[in-house]
Design a protein around this motif. Structure first.
Motif, PDB file in Angstrom:
ATOM      1  N   GLN A  16     -56.021  24.086 -18.081  1.00 55.13           N
ATOM      2  CA  GLN A  16     -54.784  24.662 -17.570  1.00 55.13           C
ATOM      3  C   GLN A  16     -54.057  23.677 -16.644  1.00 55.13           C
ATOM      4  O   GLN A  16     -52.827  23.622 -16.644  1.00 55.13           O
ATOM      5  CB  GLN A  16     -55.076  25.973 -16.821  1.00 55.13           C
ATOM      6  CG  GLN A  16     -55.522  27.098 -17.722  1.00 55.13           C
ATOM      7  CD  GLN A  16     -57.026  27.089 -18.029  1.00 55.13           C
ATOM      8  OE1 GLN A  16     -57.751  26.158 -17.690  1.00 55.13           O
ATOM      9  NE2 GLN A  16     -57.483  28.138 -18.693  1.00 55.13           N
ATOM     10  N   THR A  17     -54.809  22.905 -15.885  1.00 51.91           N
ATOM     11  CA  THR A  17     -54.205  21.901 -15.010  1.00 51.91           C
ATOM     12  C   THR A  17     -53.533  20.816 -15.841  1.00 51.91           C
ATOM     13  O   THR A  17     -52.408  20.406 -15.538  1.00 51.91           O
ATOM     14  CB  THR A  17     -55.258  21.292 -14.066  1.00 51.91           C
ATOM     15  OG1 THR A  17     -55.775  22.342 -13.232  1.00 51.91           O
ATOM     16  CG2 THR A  17     -54.664  20.191 -13.204  1.00 51.91           C
ATOM     17  N   VAL A  18     -54.195  20.363 -16.899  1.00 54.85           N
ATOM     18  CA  VAL A  18     -53.592  19.357 -17.785  1.00 54.85           C
ATOM     19  C   VAL A  18     -52.295  19.905 -18.373  1.00 54.85           C
ATOM     20  O   VAL A  18     -51.272  19.219 -18.396  1.00 54.85           O
ATOM     21  CB  VAL A  18     -54.562  18.924 -18.904  1.00 54.85           C
ATOM     22  CG1 VAL A  18     -53.855  18.079 -19.956  1.00 54.85           C
ATOM     23  CG2 VAL A  18     -55.752  18.165 -18.317  1.00 54.85           C
ATOM     24  N   ASN A  19     -52.324  21.140 -18.814  1.00 52.12           N
ATOM     25  CA  ASN A  19     -51.136  21.771 -19.385  1.00 52.12           C
ATOM     26  C   ASN A  19     -49.997  21.810 -18.361  1.00 52.12           C
ATOM     27  O   ASN A  19     -48.850  21.461 -18.679  1.00 52.12           O
ATOM     28  CB  ASN A  19     -51.477  23.187 -19.867  1.00 52.12           C
ATOM     29  CG  ASN A  19     -50.338  23.849 -20.585  1.00 52.12           C
ATOM     30  OD1 ASN A  19     -49.703  23.254 -21.439  1.00 52.12           O
ATOM     31  ND2 ASN A  19     -50.074  25.099 -20.243  1.00 52.12           N
ATOM     32  N   MET A  28     -40.387  15.407 -11.431  1.00 54.48           N
ATOM     33  CA  MET A  28     -41.026  14.210 -11.909  1.00 54.48           C
ATOM     34  C   MET A  28     -41.373  14.413 -13.383  1.00 54.48           C
ATOM     35  O   MET A  28     -41.914  15.430 -13.758  1.00 54.48           O
ATOM     36  CB  MET A  28     -42.293  13.948 -11.083  1.00 54.48           C
ATOM     37  CG  MET A  28     -42.947  12.659 -11.446  1.00 54.48           C
ATOM     38  SD  MET A  28     -44.235  12.100 -10.329  1.00 54.48           S
ATOM     39  CE  MET A  28     -43.530  12.293  -8.744  1.00 54.48           C
ATOM     40  N   LYS A  29     -41.018  13.445 -14.187  1.00 54.35           N
ATOM     41  CA  LYS A  29     -41.334  13.492 -15.611  1.00 54.35           C
ATOM     42  C   LYS A  29     -42.580  12.659 -15.878  1.00 54.35           C
ATOM     43  O   LYS A  29     -42.923  11.781 -15.094  1.00 54.35           O
ATOM     44  CB  LYS A  29     -40.182  12.943 -16.439  1.00 54.35           C
ATOM     45  CG  LYS A  29     -38.980  13.845 -16.484  1.00 54.35           C
ATOM     46  CD  LYS A  29     -38.021  13.367 -17.527  1.00 54.35           C
ATOM     47  CE  LYS A  29     -37.531  14.600 -18.250  1.00 54.35           C
ATOM     48  NZ  LYS A  29     -36.913  14.323 -19.507  1.00 54.35           N
ATOM     49  N   ASN A  30     -43.226  12.956 -16.984  1.00 55.68           N
ATOM     50  CA  ASN A  30     -44.385  12.156 -17.373  1.00 55.68           C
ATOM     51  C   ASN A  30     -44.463  12.095 -18.893  1.00 55.68           C
ATOM     52  O   ASN A  30     -43.826  12.881 -19.596  1.00 55.68           O
ATOM     53  CB  ASN A  30     -45.670  12.729 -16.775  1.00 55.68           C
ATOM     54  CG  ASN A  30     -46.049  14.063 -17.366  1.00 55.68           C
ATOM     55  OD1 ASN A  30     -46.494  14.138 -18.505  1.00 55.68           O
ATOM     56  ND2 ASN A  30     -45.889  15.136 -16.598  1.00 55.68           N
ATOM     57  N   ASN A  31     -45.242  11.152 -19.387  1.00 57.33           N
ATOM     58  CA  ASN A  31     -45.423  11.021 -20.833  1.00 57.33           C
ATOM     59  C   ASN A  31     -46.894  11.195 -21.229  1.00 57.33           C
ATOM     60  O   ASN A  31     -47.360  10.619 -22.191  1.00 57.33           O
ATOM     61  CB  ASN A  31     -44.863   9.681 -21.332  1.00 57.33           C
ATOM     62  CG  ASN A  31     -45.514   8.494 -20.654  1.00 57.33           C
ATOM     63  OD1 ASN A  31     -46.384   8.648 -19.814  1.00 57.33           O
ATOM     64  ND2 ASN A  31     -45.100   7.305 -21.024  1.00 57.33           N
ATOM     65  N   ILE A  49     -49.589  19.880 -15.727  1.00 61.31           N
ATOM     66  CA  ILE A  49     -49.119  18.512 -15.451  1.00 61.31           C
ATOM     67  C   ILE A  49     -48.192  18.054 -16.570  1.00 61.31           C
ATOM     68  O   ILE A  49     -47.117  17.509 -16.317  1.00 61.31           O
ATOM     69  CB  ILE A  49     -50.310  17.544 -15.292  1.00 61.31           C
ATOM     70  CG1 ILE A  49     -51.110  17.862 -14.026  1.00 61.31           C
ATOM     71  CG2 ILE A  49     -49.819  16.092 -15.259  1.00 61.31           C
ATOM     72  CD1 ILE A  49     -52.441  17.134 -13.932  1.00 61.31           C
ATOM     73  N   GLU A  50     -48.591  18.272 -17.811  1.00 59.53           N
ATOM     74  CA  GLU A  50     -47.765  17.857 -18.948  1.00 59.53           C
ATOM     75  C   GLU A  50     -46.397  18.523 -18.938  1.00 59.53           C
ATOM     76  O   GLU A  50     -45.400  17.896 -19.291  1.00 59.53           O
ATOM     77  CB  GLU A  50     -48.472  18.187 -20.266  1.00 59.53           C
ATOM     78  CG  GLU A  50     -49.619  17.278 -20.590  1.00 59.53           C
ATOM     79  CD  GLU A  50     -50.261  17.555 -21.938  1.00 59.53           C
ATOM     80  OE1 GLU A  50     -51.158  16.793 -22.307  1.00 59.53           O
ATOM     81  OE2 GLU A  50     -49.874  18.526 -22.631  1.00 59.53           O
ATOM     82  N   LYS A  51     -46.344  19.778 -18.528  1.00 57.85           N
ATOM     83  CA  LYS A  51     -45.079  20.514 -18.511  1.00 57.85           C
ATOM     84  C   LYS A  51     -44.248  20.239 -17.263  1.00 57.85           C
ATOM     85  O   LYS A  51     -43.143  20.762 -17.126  1.00 57.85           O
ATOM     86  CB  LYS A  51     -45.354  22.010 -18.629  1.00 57.85           C
ATOM     87  CG  LYS A  51     -45.857  22.409 -19.996  1.00 57.85           C
ATOM     88  CD  LYS A  51     -46.025  23.907 -20.098  1.00 57.85           C
ATOM     89  CE  LYS A  51     -46.418  24.275 -21.517  1.00 57.85           C
ATOM     90  NZ  LYS A  51     -46.451  25.724 -21.705  1.00 57.85           N
ATOM     91  N   GLY A  52     -44.797  19.435 -16.343  1.00 53.77           N
ATOM     92  CA  GLY A  52     -44.070  19.121 -15.125  1.00 53.77           C
ATOM     93  C   GLY A  52     -44.074  20.233 -14.105  1.00 53.77           C
ATOM     94  O   GLY A  52     -43.298  20.224 -13.150  1.00 53.77           O
ATOM     95  N   LYS A  53     -44.969  21.204 -14.265  1.00 47.57           N
ATOM     96  CA  LYS A  53     -45.043  22.320 -13.330  1.00 47.57           C
ATOM     97  C   LYS A  53     -45.983  22.035 -12.173  1.00 47.57           C
ATOM     98  O   LYS A  53     -46.053  22.797 -11.223  1.00 47.57           O
ATOM     99  CB  LYS A  53     -45.493  23.585 -14.057  1.00 47.57           C
ATOM    100  CG  LYS A  53     -44.494  24.053 -15.089  1.00 47.57           C
ATOM    101  CD  LYS A  53     -44.927  25.319 -15.754  1.00 47.57           C
ATOM    102  CE  LYS A  53     -43.868  25.752 -16.756  1.00 47.57           C
ATOM    103  NZ  LYS A  53     -44.083  27.088 -17.235  1.00 47.57           N
ATOM    104  N   PHE A  54     -46.739  20.947 -12.276  1.00 48.11           N
ATOM    105  CA  PHE A  54     -47.719  20.602 -11.258  1.00 48.11           C
ATOM    106  C   PHE A  54     -47.822  19.094 -11.168  1.00 48.11           C
ATOM    107  O   PHE A  54     -47.921  18.412 -12.191  1.00 48.11           O
ATOM    108  CB  PHE A  54     -49.084  21.207 -11.644  1.00 48.11           C
ATOM    109  CG  PHE A  54     -50.203  20.866 -10.702  1.00 48.11           C
ATOM    110  CD1 PHE A  54     -50.314  21.477  -9.475  1.00 48.11           C
ATOM    111  CD2 PHE A  54     -51.166  19.934 -11.063  1.00 48.11           C
ATOM    112  CE1 PHE A  54     -51.347  21.164  -8.614  1.00 48.11           C
ATOM    113  CE2 PHE A  54     -52.207  19.620 -10.209  1.00 48.11           C
ATOM    114  CZ  PHE A  54     -52.296  20.235  -8.987  1.00 48.11           C
ATOM    115  N   ASP A  55     -47.761  18.568  -9.949  1.00 43.43           N
ATOM    116  CA  ASP A  55     -47.952  17.134  -9.731  1.00 43.43           C
ATOM    117  C   ASP A  55     -49.402  16.915  -9.330  1.00 43.43           C
ATOM    118  O   ASP A  55     -49.883  17.549  -8.388  1.00 43.43           O
ATOM    119  CB  ASP A  55     -47.021  16.618  -8.632  1.00 43.43           C
ATOM    120  CG  ASP A  55     -45.562  16.651  -9.055  1.00 43.43           C
ATOM    121  OD1 ASP A  55     -45.294  16.509 -10.262  1.00 43.43           O
ATOM    122  OD2 ASP A  55     -44.707  16.822  -8.177  1.00 43.43           O
TER     123      ASP A  55
END
Length: 66
Positions: free
Chosen positions: A28-31, A1-4, A33-39
């Motif tokens: 760290q969670t924001v980071n 999943m991608k995000n902007n 999510i931004e990198k697509g490593k965590f939904d």
């Protein structure tokens, strides 16, 4: 999943820490999510949408693996 999220956050001149505090998660969670490593969980996704004044669909784009 991608995000902007990173782009939207930058447009508001927010740091990852600023955003994390607003949506009640760690930087760290924001980071991740931004990198697509965590939904994010659904409640977190709704908080993100509220911060950016947009819908969840505008934040996240599903990409099929096929």
């Amino acid at each position: 999943m991608k995000n902007n999220i990173k782009e939207l956050r930058a447009a508001l001149k927010m740091t990852q820490s600023d955003l994390a505090q607003q949506i009640e998660v760690s930087r760290q969670t924001v980071n991740a999510i931004e990198k697509g490593k965590f939904d994010p969980s659904l409640p977190t996704a709704f908080r993100l949408a509220a911060v950016f004044n947009c819908s969840i669909e505008e934040l996240f784009v599903y990409e099929s693996e096929s």
